[in-house]
Design an enzyme around this catalytic site. Structure first.
Site, mmCIF file in Angstrom:
data_model
loop_
_atom_site.group_PDB
_atom_site.id
_atom_site.type_symbol
_atom_site.label_atom_id
_atom_site.label_comp_id
_atom_site.label_asym_id
_atom_site.label_seq_id
_atom_site.Cartn_x
_atom_site.Cartn_y
_atom_site.Cartn_z
ATOM 1 N N ARG A 68 0.853 -1.199 0.000
ATOM 2 C CA ARG A 68 0.000 0.000 0.000
ATOM 3 C C ARG A 68 0.880 1.237 0.000
ATOM 4 O O ARG A 68 2.097 1.163 0.147
ATOM 5 C CB ARG A 68 -0.872 0.009 1.262
ATOM 6 C CG ARG A 68 -0.039 -0.171 2.513
ATOM 7 C CD ARG A 68 -0.650 0.359 3.771
ATOM 8 N NE ARG A 68 0.202 0.043 4.909
ATOM 9 C CZ ARG A 68 1.306 0.712 5.230
ATOM 10 N NH1 ARG A 68 1.709 1.747 4.512
ATOM 11 N NH2 ARG A 68 2.027 0.349 6.277
ATOM 12 N N GLY A 69 0.245 2.396 -0.122
ATOM 13 C CA GLY A 69 0.979 3.630 0.044
ATOM 14 C C GLY A 69 1.341 3.855 1.503
ATOM 15 O O GLY A 69 0.817 3.210 2.409
ATOM 16 N N GLN A 71 4.168 4.587 4.866
ATOM 17 C CA GLN A 71 5.427 4.155 5.443
ATOM 18 C C GLN A 71 5.178 3.025 6.457
ATOM 19 O O GLN A 71 4.301 2.201 6.249
ATOM 20 C CB GLN A 71 6.119 5.380 6.052
ATOM 21 C CG GLN A 71 6.348 6.482 4.997
ATOM 22 C CD GLN A 71 7.141 7.647 5.514
ATOM 23 O OE1 GLN A 71 8.176 7.506 6.130
ATOM 24 N NE2 GLN A 71 6.650 8.850 5.242
ATOM 25 N N THR A 73 3.785 1.148 9.664
ATOM 26 C CA THR A 73 2.717 1.276 10.638
ATOM 27 C C THR A 73 2.647 -0.003 11.461
ATOM 28 O O THR A 73 3.244 -1.014 11.112
ATOM 29 C CB THR A 73 1.358 1.576 9.974
ATOM 30 O OG1 THR A 73 0.417 1.958 10.976
ATOM 31 C CG2 THR A 73 0.828 0.375 9.220
ATOM 32 N N TYR A 74 1.938 0.084 12.561
ATOM 33 C CA TYR A 74 1.759 -1.056 13.471
ATOM 34 C C TYR A 74 0.320 -1.516 13.432
ATOM 35 O O TYR A 74 -0.603 -0.699 13.371
ATOM 36 C CB TYR A 74 2.127 -0.645 14.899
ATOM 37 C CG TYR A 74 1.655 -1.632 15.949
ATOM 38 C CD1 TYR A 74 2.340 -2.826 16.168
ATOM 39 C CD2 TYR A 74 0.515 -1.379 16.716
ATOM 40 C CE1 TYR A 74 1.902 -3.750 17.114
ATOM 41 C CE2 TYR A 74 0.079 -2.289 17.664
ATOM 42 C CZ TYR A 74 0.770 -3.473 17.859
ATOM 43 O OH TYR A 74 0.337 -4.371 18.795
ATOM 44 N N CYS A 178 4.558 6.048 10.426
ATOM 45 C CA CYS A 178 4.298 6.867 9.231
ATOM 46 C C CYS A 178 5.388 7.910 9.007
ATOM 47 O O CYS A 178 5.151 8.943 8.367
ATOM 48 C CB CYS A 178 2.932 7.527 9.307
ATOM 49 S SG CYS A 178 1.583 6.320 9.405
#
Length: 225
Positions: A68-69, A71, A73-74, A178
């Site tokens: 996906r676009g 950065q 993430t958790y 992000c």
């Protein structure tokens, strides 16, 4: 449209494969649009704009390439992940309007709990101001409560949004969420609200028609609430 709750902790790799298969079927006209609500076990995902330096604790949890676009993430227990598979061929081929509609959906959902979610220029996701905490420059802290990361294939969307209900916020410390270093993360329970995932789901589904209508609204695609 299929609205599906996936029980338990959905394994990331298998769920991603199932989502991609569903997107192909939607694009081919052989399956209905779908929205899946689920939780993942603790893990980090890497989007297409990831900075490797933002993975500060690579051995803490599994790291998955998301496609996906965005950065790093958790995802983990206590966080509602919503995978959104919509056919934008029939809902207007407008990426900006789609992202705005997802933001509006989150903001409307949070408003059901008297939480004011806000956008911030240059920062993806939905944010809340914390008057009880001091942020950069002595101003009230701004903390992220929801993330957005989407992809389109043949104008069918996949991936989607995540909203923090009651995750272990310390789990975010293994990444720079992000890519944003100067602001923290929060959750509905961290804000002092006794909200459950079931409560959030009810608010999400109540606000869903508004989000879908936003996609075909003839007004300009400015991000407004």
């Amino acid at each position: 449209m299929e609205i599906k709750h996936i029980s338990g902790f959905a394994p990331y790799t298998q769920t991603l494969a199932a989502m991609e298969a569903r997107v192909a079927e939607i694009a081919a006209g052989t399956a209905d649009e779908a929205i899946w609500l689920l939780e993942h076990p603790p893990l980090y995902t890497a989007g297409t704009s990831t900075n490797p330096a933002d993975l500060t604790d690579p051995s803490r949890f599994p790291v998955h390439i998301a496609g996906r676009g965005g950065q790093y993430t958790y995802h983990g227990p206590g966080q509602r992940v919503v995978y959104v598979m919509l056919d934008l061929n029939t809902r207007g081929r407008d990426v900006r309007r789609f992202v705005c509609a997802l933001e509006d959906w989150i903001i409307a959902t949070l408003a059901a709990f008297n939480v004011r979610g806000e956008r911030r220029t240059g920062r993806v996701g939905v944010w809340v101001v914390r008057p009880d905490r001091i942020g950069a420059g002595g101003a009230p802290a701004e903390e992220k409560i929801a993330a957005i990361g989407v992809k389109l294939r043949r104008w069918v969307s996949f991936h989607g949004i995540s909203i923090n209900v009651e995750p272990d916020l310390s789990h975010f410390s293994g990444i720079v969420p992000c890519g944003i270093k100067d602001h923290g993360v929060t959750s509905l329970v961290d804000l002092g609200l006794p909200v459950t995932l079931a409560d959030l789901d009810a608010a999400l589904l109540a606000a869903l028609p508004q989000m879908l209508a936003r996609l075909t609204d003839a007004s300009p695609a400015a991000c407004t609430v």
